[in-house]
Design an enzyme around this catalytic site. Structure first.
Site, mmCIF file in Angstrom:
data_model
loop_
_atom_site.group_PDB
_atom_site.id
_atom_site.type_symbol
_atom_site.label_atom_id
_atom_site.label_comp_id
_atom_site.label_asym_id
_atom_site.label_seq_id
_atom_site.Cartn_x
_atom_site.Cartn_y
_atom_site.Cartn_z
ATOM 1 N N TYR A 69 0.846 -1.190 0.000
ATOM 2 C CA TYR A 69 0.000 0.000 0.000
ATOM 3 C C TYR A 69 0.879 1.236 0.000
ATOM 4 O O TYR A 69 2.037 1.204 0.428
ATOM 5 C CB TYR A 69 -0.958 0.004 1.199
ATOM 6 C CG TYR A 69 -0.477 0.763 2.410
ATOM 7 C CD1 TYR A 69 -0.727 2.131 2.551
ATOM 8 C CD2 TYR A 69 0.220 0.121 3.430
ATOM 9 C CE1 TYR A 69 -0.285 2.825 3.664
ATOM 10 C CE2 TYR A 69 0.650 0.794 4.540
ATOM 11 C CZ TYR A 69 0.400 2.163 4.657
ATOM 12 O OH TYR A 69 0.836 2.852 5.756
ATOM 13 N N PHE A 112 -2.790 1.282 12.898
ATOM 14 C CA PHE A 112 -2.739 -0.039 12.273
ATOM 15 C C PHE A 112 -1.317 -0.397 11.851
ATOM 16 O O PHE A 112 -0.866 -1.535 12.018
ATOM 17 C CB PHE A 112 -3.672 -0.069 11.065
ATOM 18 C CG PHE A 112 -3.515 -1.278 10.187
ATOM 19 C CD1 PHE A 112 -4.168 -2.467 10.491
ATOM 20 C CD2 PHE A 112 -2.712 -1.232 9.038
ATOM 21 C CE1 PHE A 112 -4.023 -3.588 9.683
ATOM 22 C CE2 PHE A 112 -2.559 -2.340 8.234
ATOM 23 C CZ PHE A 112 -3.220 -3.518 8.547
ATOM 24 N N ASP A 113 -0.583 0.551 11.280
ATOM 25 C CA ASP A 113 0.789 0.290 10.825
ATOM 26 C C ASP A 113 1.671 -0.183 11.981
ATOM 27 O O ASP A 113 2.394 -1.182 11.874
ATOM 28 C CB ASP A 113 1.398 1.548 10.207
ATOM 29 C CG ASP A 113 0.695 1.977 8.941
ATOM 30 O OD1 ASP A 113 -0.508 2.280 9.007
ATOM 31 O OD2 ASP A 113 1.352 2.024 7.890
ATOM 32 N N THR A 114 1.613 0.557 13.087
ATOM 33 C CA THR A 114 2.429 0.207 14.246
ATOM 34 C C THR A 114 2.029 -1.151 14.804
ATOM 35 O O THR A 114 2.878 -1.986 15.133
ATOM 36 C CB THR A 114 2.281 1.280 15.334
ATOM 37 O OG1 THR A 114 2.678 2.551 14.807
ATOM 38 C CG2 THR A 114 3.129 0.944 16.550
#
Length: 464
Positions: free
Chosen positions: A129, A221-223
């Site tokens: 993404y 969300f990434d972390t």
């Protein structure tokens, strides 16, 4: 969730069902991705919310770049997060123009929600993404994807925070980004350098196993994904990127940073109380440590007393300087005991995290336990410095610099005590013990593998 088919324009349902954990043994290495598959090898997701101004330029530029540089089949998925402007119509028009473009419309907002649903439904073996503003130079895309396709790595991220990255952005974003990543390293034992760069990729076989255990629907969300990947023993590949800040970005940086801090607290609770089955995920996904014999020399150097003293002294000097600056600042408007408490608390947390990582080389294990025990050590230092302050105020009326010299001397004594407690208690090598025929025997391997970040299970059983 609905998918807009890029050729027929009809809507089709996409079921997302979290899979169970595999029952097989530890996967030591990943097989290369089969690039001859009938489905697109790569699926790049672009999460968007009211991006009618930038979307078309983004899709045309990304589509052209992939056609020219990516040697395998690909798909671009636009994940429309409940846009209220013309974003969806533009995406559908471009999907009719380009057969490689697919549109997903979601009724809920949130980058995490979009990526989780699109990735779990995607048939492609490699998932990626990027942000719609394409702040990251697309030249970094091939090195991001190559280790996933070859099987070398499980997850790949772009990083703006290494010396080889070239970044143009304002000082506020730079400060917040580096401060947030420092907190992740100190409090959650994270090893990745940049949590929030909107430029990531993951193998689908890995994503299918860990995505169901992520719960954040927004920027954290990434972390969450990265911390979970590291705890599960996955290999995270980092690519230095060229990145230019979008001055018109709609992201509220401060609000996002506060939400990320709340996310860290929630994720820590989830890990401590076992909501996420990390041991089972590790058993299914982790590559496993290198043979101990190949790391014997490195472990010896890391565990030597002289090396630990040198690293501890360097960290202690920085901590003492920070302590004095905070004490002097707080002393200007508060009681000396309160100023001492605040200065010691802030530096103690940072000092424990730095010594955990650099002095004693621990990258995995249980950071919560280490910080809890570090706070007990902090209490001893507080008693020493507070007692020294109370004594000097009881015997005389000191000026500001007499107070500083007093707390400095007491802090140096507390530092010596802190090193002994760190080495002999907080960060000592803990070995499990087994019972054989009623005799207790110390196991050979340490509980905490300081380099691989793994924790060996306890082997203690009841004596017969």
């Amino acid at each position: 969730m609905t998918l807009t088919d890029s050729t027929s324009g009809t809507l089709q349902d996409a079921a997302v069902a979290p899979p169970g954990l595999p029952s097989g043994g530890r996967a030591v290495r990943r097989a290369p991705v089969d690039t001859r598959t009938a489905v697109p090898v790569l699926d790049v997701t672009i999460p968007v919310f009211n991006e009618e101004r930038d979307l078309e330029e983004c899709l045309r530029r990304l589509h052209g770049h992939l056609l020219d540089t990516f040697p395998h089949t690909f798909r671009i998925t636009v994940a429309d997060n409940a846009s209220t402007d013309g974003t969806l119509k533009i995406a559908e028009r471009l999907a009719r123009e380009f057969p490689e473009v697919t549109v997903v419309h979601l009724d809920e907002k949130g980058r995490g929600n979009a990526l989780r649903k699109v990735w779990l439904a995607s048939p492609s073996p490699v998932l990626a993404y990027m942000d719609v503003d394409l702040s990251t130079d697309l030249a970094a895309l091939p090195p991001l994807l190559a280790p996933l396709i070859s099987g070398h790595s499980d997850l790949a991220i772009g990083t703006r925070l290494t010396r080889n990255s070239r970044v143009v952005r304002g000082p506020k974003r730079e400060f917040i980004s580096r401060g947030y990543n420092l907190m992740l390293h100190s409090l959650m034992a994270a090893r990745f350098s940049d949590a929030q760069c909107g430029f990531k990729a993951i193998r689908a076989d890995v994503a299918q196993q860990i995505l169901p255990y992520t719960v954040d629907n927004s920027w954290f969300f990434d972390t969450e994904l990265l911390v979970l990947a590291e705890r599960c023993g996955l290999r995270v590949h980092e690519v230095p990127v060229d990145w230019v800040d979008d001055p018109d970005s709609s992201v509220d940086v401060v609000r996002t940073a506060l939400a990320d801090i709340r996310g860290m607290a929630r994720l820590t609770r989830d890990l401590v109380y076992g909501r996420i089955p990390v041991p089972e995920l590790r058993a299914a996904l982790a590559r496993g440590p290198l043979p101990a014999s190949s790391r014997a020399d490195e472990q010896t150097r890391r565990g030597s007393l002289f090396g630990q003293l040198v690293r501890f002294a360097a960290i202690g000097a920085a901590s003492t300087l920070a302590y004095l600056l905070i004490f002097l600042f707080c002393r200007g408007f508060m009681d000396p005991q309160l100023a001492n408490f605040l200065a010691l608390l802030v530096t103690a947390v940072a000092n424990t995290g730095a010594n955990r990582r650099f002095t004693f080389g621990i990258q995995g294990g249980n950071p919560v336990r280490h910080h809890f025990e570090g706070l007990i050590v902090f209490g001893i230092g507080l008693v020493l410095t507070s007692g020294a302050l109370a004594l000097v105020h009881w015997t005389t009326t000191p000026d500001r610099w007499a107070e500083v010299l007093t707390v400095l001397a007491a802090n140096l004594a507390a530092t010596a005590v802190r090193f002994l407690l760190f080495r002999l208690w907080v960060f000592r090598e803990r070995t499990p013990r087994t019972h054989t025929g009623g005799t207790t025997i110390a196991a050979q391997q340490p509980v905490e593998n300081t380099e691989a970040g793994t924790q060996a299970p306890s082997t203690e059983t009841a004596a017969s």
